[in-house]
Design an enzyme around this catalytic site. Structure first.
Site, PDB file in Angstrom:
ATOM      1  N   ASP A 149     -13.434  -0.975   2.167  1.00 19.73           N
ATOM      2  CA  ASP A 149     -13.639  -2.239   2.890  1.00 19.73           C
ATOM      3  C   ASP A 149     -13.356  -2.144   4.370  1.00 19.73           C
ATOM      4  OD1 ASP A 149     -12.392  -3.314  -0.071  1.00 19.73           O
ATOM      5  OD2 ASP A 149     -14.292  -4.087   0.679  1.00 19.73           O
ATOM      6  N   HIS A 206      -4.977   1.828  -1.586  1.00 22.32           N
ATOM      7  CA  HIS A 206      -5.805   1.778  -2.804  1.00 22.32           C
ATOM      8  C   HIS A 206      -4.934   2.162  -3.986  1.00 22.32           C
ATOM      9  CE1 HIS A 206      -9.113   2.402  -5.579  1.00 22.32           C
ATOM     10  NE2 HIS A 206      -9.865   1.772  -4.712  1.00 22.32           N
TER      11      HIS A 206
HETATM   12  C1  SDX Z   1     -11.066  -2.565  -3.426  1.00 24.07           C
HETATM   13  O1  SDX Z   1      -9.617  -0.717  -7.739  1.00 24.07           O
HETATM   14  C2  SDX Z   1     -10.672  -0.430  -7.062  1.00 24.07           C
HETATM   15  O2  SDX Z   1     -11.364   0.543  -7.295  1.00 24.07           O
HETATM   16  C3  SDX Z   1     -10.996  -1.451  -5.976  1.00 24.07           C
HETATM   17  C4  SDX Z   1     -12.167  -1.065  -5.063  1.00 24.07           C
HETATM   18  C5  SDX Z   1     -13.463  -1.042  -5.835  1.00 24.07           C
HETATM   19  O3  SDX Z   1     -14.403  -0.408  -5.338  1.00 24.07           O
HETATM   20  O4  SDX Z   1     -13.572  -1.778  -6.848  1.00 24.07           O
HETATM   21  O5  SDX Z   1     -11.947   0.200  -4.478  1.00 24.07           O
HETATM   22  C6  SDX Z   1     -12.355  -2.103  -3.954  1.00 24.07           C
HETATM   23  O6  SDX Z   1     -10.549  -3.538  -3.912  1.00 24.07           O
HETATM   24  C7  SDX Z   1     -10.384  -1.768  -2.332  1.00 24.07           C
HETATM   25  C8  SDX Z   1      -8.984  -2.369  -1.940  1.00 24.07           C
HETATM   26  C9  SDX Z   1      -9.254  -3.525  -0.961  1.00 24.07           C
HETATM   27  N1  SDX Z   1      -7.983  -4.254  -0.720  1.00 24.07           N
HETATM   28  C10 SDX Z   1      -7.387  -4.212   0.497  1.00 24.07           C
HETATM   29  O7  SDX Z   1      -7.768  -3.519   1.451  1.00 24.07           O
HETATM   30  C11 SDX Z   1      -6.180  -5.145   0.610  1.00 24.07           C
HETATM   31  C12 SDX Z   1      -5.008  -4.387   1.257  1.00 24.07           C
HETATM   32  N2  SDX Z   1      -4.535  -3.350   0.303  1.00 24.07           N
HETATM   33  C13 SDX Z   1      -3.534  -3.710  -0.625  1.00 24.07           C
HETATM   34  O8  SDX Z   1      -3.229  -4.999  -0.881  1.00 24.07           O
HETATM   35  C14 SDX Z   1      -3.167  -2.627  -1.631  1.00 24.07           C
HETATM   36  O9  SDX Z   1      -3.192  -1.428  -0.997  1.00 24.07           O
HETATM   37  C15 SDX Z   1      -4.006  -2.554  -2.887  1.00 24.07           C
HETATM   38  C16 SDX Z   1      -4.044  -3.872  -3.599  1.00 24.07           C
HETATM   39  C17 SDX Z   1      -5.376  -2.123  -2.550  1.00 24.07           C
HETATM   40  C18 SDX Z   1      -3.360  -1.514  -3.804  1.00 24.07           C
HETATM   41  O10 SDX Z   1      -2.156  -2.002  -4.188  1.00 24.07           O
HETATM   42  P1  SDX Z   1      -1.225  -1.194  -5.239  1.00 24.07           P
HETATM   43  O11 SDX Z   1      -1.791   0.096  -5.620  1.00 24.07           O
HETATM   44  O12 SDX Z   1      -0.853  -2.119  -6.326  1.00 24.07           O
HETATM   45  O13 SDX Z   1      -0.035  -0.767  -4.397  1.00 24.07           O
HETATM   46  P2  SDX Z   1       1.157  -1.684  -3.974  1.00 24.07           P
HETATM   47  O14 SDX Z   1       0.666  -3.069  -3.676  1.00 24.07           O
HETATM   48  O15 SDX Z   1       2.236  -1.554  -4.984  1.00 24.07           O
HETATM   49  O16 SDX Z   1       1.586  -0.975  -2.606  1.00 24.07           O
HETATM   50  C19 SDX Z   1       2.350   0.234  -2.660  1.00 24.07           C
HETATM   51  C20 SDX Z   1       3.199   0.187  -1.416  1.00 24.07           C
HETATM   52  C21 SDX Z   1       3.966  -1.132  -1.273  1.00 24.07           C
HETATM   53  O17 SDX Z   1       5.122  -0.857  -0.557  1.00 24.07           O
HETATM   54  P3  SDX Z   1       6.533  -0.691  -1.435  1.00 24.07           P
HETATM   55  O18 SDX Z   1       6.650  -1.937  -2.287  1.00 24.07           O
HETATM   56  O19 SDX Z   1       6.328   0.568  -2.260  1.00 24.07           O
HETATM   57  O20 SDX Z   1       7.609  -0.555  -0.401  1.00 24.07           O
HETATM   58  O21 SDX Z   1       2.343   0.280  -0.258  1.00 24.07           O
HETATM   59  C22 SDX Z   1       2.454  -0.904   0.509  1.00 24.07           C
HETATM   60  C23 SDX Z   1       3.091  -1.975  -0.374  1.00 24.07           C
HETATM   61  O22 SDX Z   1       3.839  -2.882   0.402  1.00 24.07           O
HETATM   62  N3  SDX Z   1       1.101  -1.266   0.885  1.00 24.07           N
HETATM   63  C24 SDX Z   1       0.748  -1.705   2.090  1.00 24.07           C
HETATM   64  C25 SDX Z   1      -0.648  -1.892   2.006  1.00 24.07           C
HETATM   65  N4  SDX Z   1      -1.066  -1.592   0.774  1.00 24.07           N
HETATM   66  C26 SDX Z   1       0.015  -1.209   0.081  1.00 24.07           C
HETATM   67  N5  SDX Z   1       1.463  -1.941   3.216  1.00 24.07           N
HETATM   68  C27 SDX Z   1       0.745  -2.386   4.275  1.00 24.07           C
HETATM   69  N6  SDX Z   1      -0.587  -2.590   4.292  1.00 24.07           N
HETATM   70  C28 SDX Z   1      -1.323  -2.355   3.167  1.00 24.07           C
HETATM   71  N7  SDX Z   1      -2.634  -2.547   3.170  1.00 24.07           N
END
Ligand code: SDX
Length: 428
Positions: free
Chosen positions: A363, A306
């Site tokens: 989720d 998140h």
């Molecule tokens: C919702 O914003 C809100 O409030 C949203 C929400 C709401 O109620 O409105 O809470 C609802 O959208 C919840 C999120 C649902 N999405 C998912 O479950 C999809 C999987 N999660 C991700 O794609 C990700 O975690 C996000 C999009 C939710 C957050 O992304 P960020 O904060 O932009 O972080 P990032 O993509 O930069 O990730 C940081 C690091 C990265 O690694 P590095 O580049 O630092 O090496 O963490 C890793 C990412 O690769 N990472 C993951 C991961 N999520 C982040 N690695 C593996 N699996 C994951 N799920």
């Protein structure tokens, strides 16, 4: 009133100060509006460190896993309140008295029907259209019906639009589902609660009445509450930006639905269940966790991570408890829950996930509950959109009620070509 000041030192310039403002809780903000006069912009793609507005609706402390709705913790509301009472709280800022709650429920109940002509909108869709596509289209089209109530400078007209949207989203959502399975639309029934009415419109057929299970209705209402609002997330920010241009509320909510659809946002519940189905059994969890950690593999664990929560998502905690309650009360043994529990255990013990603070989000468990109460996979994000409509419209209303609100118009860091003159084709 500025609490503190930030002093900016830029090479070749006299230092200048920027005011720092403190909120009720949470992170202070540096007011950078004066930077433009100093010929600088801030640079923050994805808005990781940007406060786009001031708001009184939601407070999140991502480090402590705190989520307050108008000051009330979401876990207390989810267990002790109900979705329509939460809608009132988000819109009005206070919990309703018994009389106010009854009056609000009555108004929402009596706005659940839609113009009969909207039925014909659905007939233009392909049968295999995704219900989110149908919802986005029909909600946007609602603005073609309510001309008399689109003066967004009038708080009373804004409120009526909010009531109509909260009331009609379940009706349109259920219609999208019925159309996608080729069954006739079911009209709302005023004697049913909000969650019961949605389930009735989803699962009743002319041949027999769908008897709403109180367990399922309670689980449905809790899912609605846990998805109702969540600060300046991508879809809420989309609604605010659309609303800042003066666009009508139905068009703004349609924009929010479109933004929520993405798998990184509201589409994650559908994607998470598909991932659990692909994993299939608990003994394959390690294989998928390894994929998620592999930088060369674009695979991510849906339902984990998140932008704000770097501790647990309090909604996921309530969702996990609800998941176990619903499955045991309905006496369902879902192997996907076993996979989810195994995945959660492995991920939470894995150094990669611990270091990157990737916890189950809202989720992760919602898909299992939705599947248990009979909601089809392609309707998961529709349920999220229905629930979040009150959050979107509460933020829209708050923005428009604030003195001096401006159209949102961010700038950029330009990295393209410098000036160059046109060259005729035969000289290129
Ligand atoms: C919702 O914003 C809100 O409030 C949203 C929400 C709401 O109620 O409105 O809470 C609802 O959208 C919840 C999120 C649902 N999405 C998912 O479950 C999809 C999987 N999660 C991700 O794609 C990700 O975690 C996000 C999009 C939710 C957050 O992304 P960020 O904060 O932009 O972080 P990032 O993509 O930069 O990730 C940081 C690091 C990265 O690694 P590095 O580049 O630092 O090496 O963490 C890793 C990412 O690769 N990472 C993951 C991961 N999520 C982040 N690695 C593996 N699996 C994951 N799920």
């Amino acid at each position: 009133m500025a609490a503190k000041k930030a002093t900016v030192h830029i090479d070749g310039m006299e230092p200048f100060e920027l005011p720092i403002f403190e909120g009720t809780n949470g992170t202070d903000v540096i007011d950078v509006r004066a930077l433009g006069k100093q010929c600088y912009f801030t640079y923050d793609p994805g808005f990781l460190a940007t406060a786009s507005c001031d708001s009184k609706i939601i407070f999140i402390d991502g480090g402590k896993g705190i989520l307050l709705h108008r000051g009330y913790p979401i876990d207390q509301l989810a267990i002790k309140s109900n979705y329509l009472e939460l809608c009132y709280l988000l819109l009005e800022g206070e919990l309703p008295s018994k009389e106010a709650a009854e009056a609000f429920d009555s108004v929402i109940t009596r706005h659940t029907m839609i113009y009969q002509k909207v039925h014909r909108f659905f007939e233009a869709f392909q049968h295999d259209a995704h219900p989110m596509a149908m919802l986005c289209g029909t909600v946007g089209a609602m603005s073609s019906f309510y001309h008399q109530d689109l003066d967004i400078s009038d708080p009373a007209q804004r409120k009526r639009s909010a009531y109509r949207l909260i009331a009609k989203l379940p009706t349109l959502s259920a219609m999208a589902y019925k159309y996608s399975i080729g069954q006739p639309f079911v009209y709302p029934k005023n004697e049913l609660s909000y969650a019961e009415n949605f389930l009735h419109m989803m699962f009743s057929v002319p041949a027999e009445e769908y008897i709403v299970s109180p367990i399922v209705a309670k689980a449905m209402d809790r899912i609605f509450m846990l998805h109702a609002d969540h600060e300046q997330n991508a879809s809420t920010s989309t609604v605010r930006i659309a609303g800042s241009s003066g666009a009508n509320p139905y068009a703004c909510i349609a924009a929010g639905i479109a933004s929520l659809w993405g798998p990184a946002h509201g589409g994650a519940n559908e994607a998470c269940l598909e991932m659990l189905q692909e994993i299939g059994t608990a003994d394959r969890v390690d294989e998928f966790v390894a994929k998620a950690k592999d930088k060369s593999d674009p695979f991510r664990l849906m339902g984990f991570g998140h932008r704000v929560y770097k501790n647990h998502d309090p909604r996921a905690t309530v969702m996990r408890q609800t998941c176990h309650e619903v499955l045991s009360e309905l006496n369902i043994k879902d192997p996907l829950l076993d996979v989810a529990m195994a995945l959660e255990k492995v991920a939470l013990e894995d150094p990669y996930f611990i270091e990157k603070k990737l916890y189950p989000n809202v989720d992760f468990y919602s898909g299992i509950i939705l599947k248990a109460i009979g909601i089809p996979l392609n309707m998961f994000t529709v349920v999220f959109a229905m629930s979040r409509t009150v959050g979107w419209i509460a933020h829209w209303d708050e923005m428009l009620s604030q003195e001096g609100h401006k159209i949102s118009r961010p700038r950029q860091l330009y990295t393209g070509e410098s000036h160059r003159d046109f060259v005729p084709q035969d000289e290129r």
